[in-house]
Scaffold this motif. Structure first.
Motif, PDB file in Angstrom:
ATOM      1  N   THR A 123       0.835  -1.267   0.097  1.00  0.00           N
ATOM      2  CA  THR A 123      -0.307   0.001  -0.064  1.00  0.00           C
ATOM      3  C   THR A 123       0.786   1.275   0.011  1.00  0.00           C
ATOM      4  O   THR A 123       0.247   2.349  -0.295  1.00  0.00           O
ATOM      5  CB  THR A 123      -0.968   0.020   1.245  1.00  0.00           C
ATOM      6  OG1 THR A 123      -0.185   0.147   2.409  1.00  0.00           O
ATOM      7  CG2 THR A 123      -1.783  -1.250   1.314  1.00  0.00           C
ATOM      8  N   SER A 129      -0.984   3.175  -9.125  1.00  0.00           N
ATOM      9  CA  SER A 129      -2.088   2.882  -8.079  1.00  0.00           C
ATOM     10  C   SER A 129      -2.121   1.746  -7.309  1.00  0.00           C
ATOM     11  O   SER A 129      -1.789   0.840  -7.647  1.00  0.00           O
ATOM     12  CB  SER A 129      -3.419   3.227  -8.694  1.00  0.00           C
ATOM     13  OG  SER A 129      -3.824   2.254  -9.685  1.00  0.00           O
ATOM     14  N   SER A 130      -2.998   1.899  -6.247  1.00  0.00           N
ATOM     15  CA  SER A 130      -3.312   0.597  -5.242  1.00  0.00           C
ATOM     16  C   SER A 130      -3.752  -0.385  -6.277  1.00  0.00           C
ATOM     17  O   SER A 130      -3.707  -1.501  -5.961  1.00  0.00           O
ATOM     18  CB  SER A 130      -4.109   1.126  -4.270  1.00  0.00           C
ATOM     19  OG  SER A 130      -4.402  -0.151  -3.413  1.00  0.00           O
ATOM     20  N   ARG A 131      -5.001  -0.101  -7.039  1.00  0.00           N
ATOM     21  CA  ARG A 131      -5.524  -1.036  -7.947  1.00  0.00           C
ATOM     22  C   ARG A 131      -4.298  -1.846  -8.736  1.00  0.00           C
ATOM     23  O   ARG A 131      -4.666  -2.906  -8.863  1.00  0.00           O
ATOM     24  CB  ARG A 131      -6.454  -0.336  -8.730  1.00  0.00           C
ATOM     25  CG  ARG A 131      -7.121  -1.244  -9.833  1.00  0.00           C
ATOM     26  CD  ARG A 131      -8.028  -0.557 -10.891  1.00  0.00           C
ATOM     27  NE  ARG A 131      -9.082   0.381 -10.337  1.00  0.00           N
ATOM     28  CZ  ARG A 131     -10.414   0.254 -10.906  1.00  0.00           C
ATOM     29  NH1 ARG A 131     -10.940  -0.584 -11.375  1.00  0.00           N
ATOM     30  NH2 ARG A 131     -11.332   1.124 -10.161  1.00  0.00           N
ATOM     31  N   TYR A 209     -17.336   3.773   6.240  1.00  0.00           N
ATOM     32  CA  TYR A 209     -16.429   2.808   5.512  1.00  0.00           C
ATOM     33  C   TYR A 209     -16.011   1.516   6.168  1.00  0.00           C
ATOM     34  O   TYR A 209     -16.046   0.379   5.531  1.00  0.00           O
ATOM     35  CB  TYR A 209     -15.135   3.793   5.092  1.00  0.00           C
ATOM     36  CG  TYR A 209     -15.425   4.601   4.230  1.00  0.00           C
ATOM     37  CD1 TYR A 209     -16.533   4.880   3.465  1.00  0.00           C
ATOM     38  CD2 TYR A 209     -14.587   5.652   4.207  1.00  0.00           C
ATOM     39  CE1 TYR A 209     -16.602   5.867   2.652  1.00  0.00           C
ATOM     40  CE2 TYR A 209     -14.643   6.710   3.280  1.00  0.00           C
ATOM     41  CZ  TYR A 209     -15.811   6.855   2.573  1.00  0.00           C
ATOM     42  OH  TYR A 209     -16.136   7.799   1.700  1.00  0.00           O
ATOM     43  N   LEU A 326      -9.758  -2.181  -2.673  1.00  0.00           N
ATOM     44  CA  LEU A 326     -10.978  -1.201  -2.299  1.00  0.00           C
ATOM     45  C   LEU A 326     -11.074  -1.222  -0.701  1.00  0.00           C
ATOM     46  O   LEU A 326     -11.321   0.004  -0.395  1.00  0.00           O
ATOM     47  CB  LEU A 326     -12.339  -2.088  -2.610  1.00  0.00           C
ATOM     48  CG  LEU A 326     -13.620  -1.328  -2.104  1.00  0.00           C
ATOM     49  CD1 LEU A 326     -13.572   0.012  -2.737  1.00  0.00           C
ATOM     50  CD2 LEU A 326     -14.844  -2.391  -2.668  1.00  0.00           C
ATOM     51  N   ASP A 328      -8.025  -0.928   0.946  1.00  0.00           N
ATOM     52  CA  ASP A 328      -7.042   0.286   0.955  1.00  0.00           C
ATOM     53  C   ASP A 328      -7.697   1.684   0.782  1.00  0.00           C
ATOM     54  O   ASP A 328      -7.448   2.481   1.462  1.00  0.00           O
ATOM     55  CB  ASP A 328      -5.968  -0.040  -0.026  1.00  0.00           C
ATOM     56  CG  ASP A 328      -4.881   0.970  -0.052  1.00  0.00           C
ATOM     57  OD1 ASP A 328      -4.424   1.226   0.917  1.00  0.00           O
ATOM     58  OD2 ASP A 328      -4.396   1.362  -1.096  1.00  0.00           O
ATOM     59  N   THR A 329      -8.256   1.601  -0.389  1.00  0.00           N
ATOM     60  CA  THR A 329      -9.125   3.142  -0.753  1.00  0.00           C
ATOM     61  C   THR A 329     -10.159   3.512   0.476  1.00  0.00           C
ATOM     62  O   THR A 329     -10.153   4.798   0.547  1.00  0.00           O
ATOM     63  CB  THR A 329      -9.746   2.927  -2.065  1.00  0.00           C
ATOM     64  OG1 THR A 329     -10.839   1.956  -1.899  1.00  0.00           O
ATOM     65  CG2 THR A 329      -8.999   2.593  -3.121  1.00  0.00           C
ATOM     66  N   LYS A 336      -3.991   1.374   7.952  1.00  0.00           N
ATOM     67  CA  LYS A 336      -3.707   0.360   6.438  1.00  0.00           C
ATOM     68  C   LYS A 336      -3.298  -1.126   7.140  1.00  0.00           C
ATOM     69  O   LYS A 336      -3.993  -2.084   6.751  1.00  0.00           O
ATOM     70  CB  LYS A 336      -2.721   0.876   5.714  1.00  0.00           C
ATOM     71  CG  LYS A 336      -2.827   2.193   5.244  1.00  0.00           C
ATOM     72  CD  LYS A 336      -3.789   2.218   4.086  1.00  0.00           C
ATOM     73  CE  LYS A 336      -4.002   3.709   3.298  1.00  0.00           C
ATOM     74  NZ  LYS A 336      -5.117   3.603   2.567  1.00  0.00           N
TER      75      LYS A 336
END
Length: 396
Positions: A123, A129-131, A209, A326, A328-329, A336
């Motif tokens: 992360t 990007s994370s994805r 979330y 997801l 992570d976002t 994290k």
């Protein structure tokens, strides 16, 4: 001299090596317990359950370590991998009953700690990007599955001890790579201070979330509980239908090949062209998993199992790398490690409970009852996430 930190290429290299080693062992665990050590399916399920509890404990500990001692994560990671490597080394010489189960427990504990730490380190990589990072990690893991499962059928015909020897060599190689290259990314350390924690460190993930994250984790648990049947009880089921261990192992080669060639195409279609949201990819993937188990109700031939494996693999492509991305976002910087640890824990819970419940359902009822139970569990978890995400992610 430039400050050392983990680069994406070494992260992917490590994922490949661990995947090859692991995919030599896990397809054979239930078969080894049942055919070589002469344990019934319920006992095999109990062994997998206890070992998954060790994985869960390791994952939980790994999350705590990352959030509380991020600057020293590399030392903890080396210790965890050394523990797993030592266990695999001892398996070369002590692989009878119950030593096999006990050493597998140590291996899983070390693996749980290291997997969470590696995912948490991922992360902090900002090259992509994370994805993209989690998609690439998943891709390399499945290149490893192709290689490992392609080899396992040939190695086991020579001597099953060579499975343990090869596994040890690969884990030792990974230990060296971690020692040389797995330094904490700068982005992960940018808000870490030796004194009082900053606002970024103590900021908690919003409750709405958190609710979505746990609905995602509930679905991950259901999917892994179903998927674990392929890695455990279905090997015995296929043998009862006259399908060889070698052909069972080749199913995992097909699984890896579909991922290697299918994942880039699906990512291009869904991410770049259609710009599908992460949560919608999870819905689609979960639906494919459920459909795959519906087809298992009628599977009697090897070709049918191949088709079903392809359906489930497409679901795997859409869910397995998307879930940690997801999560992570949705999680804050200071949490994290906590939520990446939770991803590993819920996946491990599914892999723990799945074979155990599966063995009980098979011994008490039938494989068809098992398939129906998995269909119901995954469908219910998918509907729950759909409902929870609709309420909480639509809020401003």
């Amino acid at each position: 001299m430039a400050e050392k930190e983990l680069r994406l290429n070494w992260l992917l290299c490590g994922s490949l090596i661990v995947s090859i080693g692991s995919s030599l062992l896990w397809p054979l665990t239930t078969i080894y317990l049942h055919n070589y050590l002469h344990q019934n399916l319920t006992t095999a399920g109990v062994v997998l359950f206890i070992n998954s509890l060790a994985l869960i404990l390791g994952s939980y500990l790994g999350g705590i370590i990352y959030d509380r001692d991020r600057a020293n994560v590399r030392r903890w990671l080396l210790l965890a991998i050394f523990l797993a490597t030592l266990a695999v080394f001892l398996l070369i010489f002590f692989n009878g009953w119950p030593t096999f189960a006990l050493l597998l427990l140590v291996d899983n504990f070390g693996g749980g700690v290291s997997t969470t730490l590696v995912n948490s380190l991922a992360t902090g990589i900002k090259e992509k990007s994370s994805r993209q990072v989690f998609n690439l990690m998943y891709f390399m893991q499945n290149v490893g599955v192709v290689i490992g499962t392609l080899l396992v059928g040939f190695i086991v015909e020579i001597d099953i001890r060579w499975i343990f020897i090869t596994n040890f060599v690969l884990f030792l190689f990974f230990l060296v790579i971690v020692y040389r290259h797995y330094y904490v990314p700068k982005a992960a350390l940018s808000h870490v201070s030796p004194g009082q924690p900053t606002a970024q460190q103590v900021k908690r993930t919003p409750v709405r979330y958190v609710i979505v994250i746990f609905a995602i984790l509930g679905l991950f648990f259901a999917i892994e509980a179903g998927y674990s049947q392929w890695q455990s009880n279905l090997s015995i089921y296929m043998e009862s239908l006259g399908i060889s261990v070698k052909n069972y192992g080749f199913l995992w080669t097909i699984n890896g090949l579909v991922i290697v060639f299918g994942q880039p195409l699906l990512n291009k279609l869904l991410d770049d062209w259609l710009e599908v949201k992460l949560v919608n990819k999870i819905y689609l993937g979960a639906s494919l998993f459920t459909l795959g188990f519906v087809t298992l109700l009628y599977a009697q031939t090897y070709v049918h199992f191949v088709v079903t494996m392809i359906i489930i693999t497409l679901g795997e492509i859409l869910t397995f790398p998307t879930i940690p991305a997801l999560v992570d976002t949705l999680s804050t910087l200071g949490e994290k490690g906590k939520y990446q640890g939770a991803v590993s824990i819920f996946a491990a819970l599914g892999r723990a409970i799945g074979p155990l419940v599966g063995g009980i359902l098979i011994d008490g009822f039938s494989y068809q009852v098992l398939f129906l139970a998995m269909i119901g569990l995954m469908a219910l978890a998918t509907v729950n996430l759909l409902f929870v995400a609709k309420i909480n992610l639509s809020k401003k």
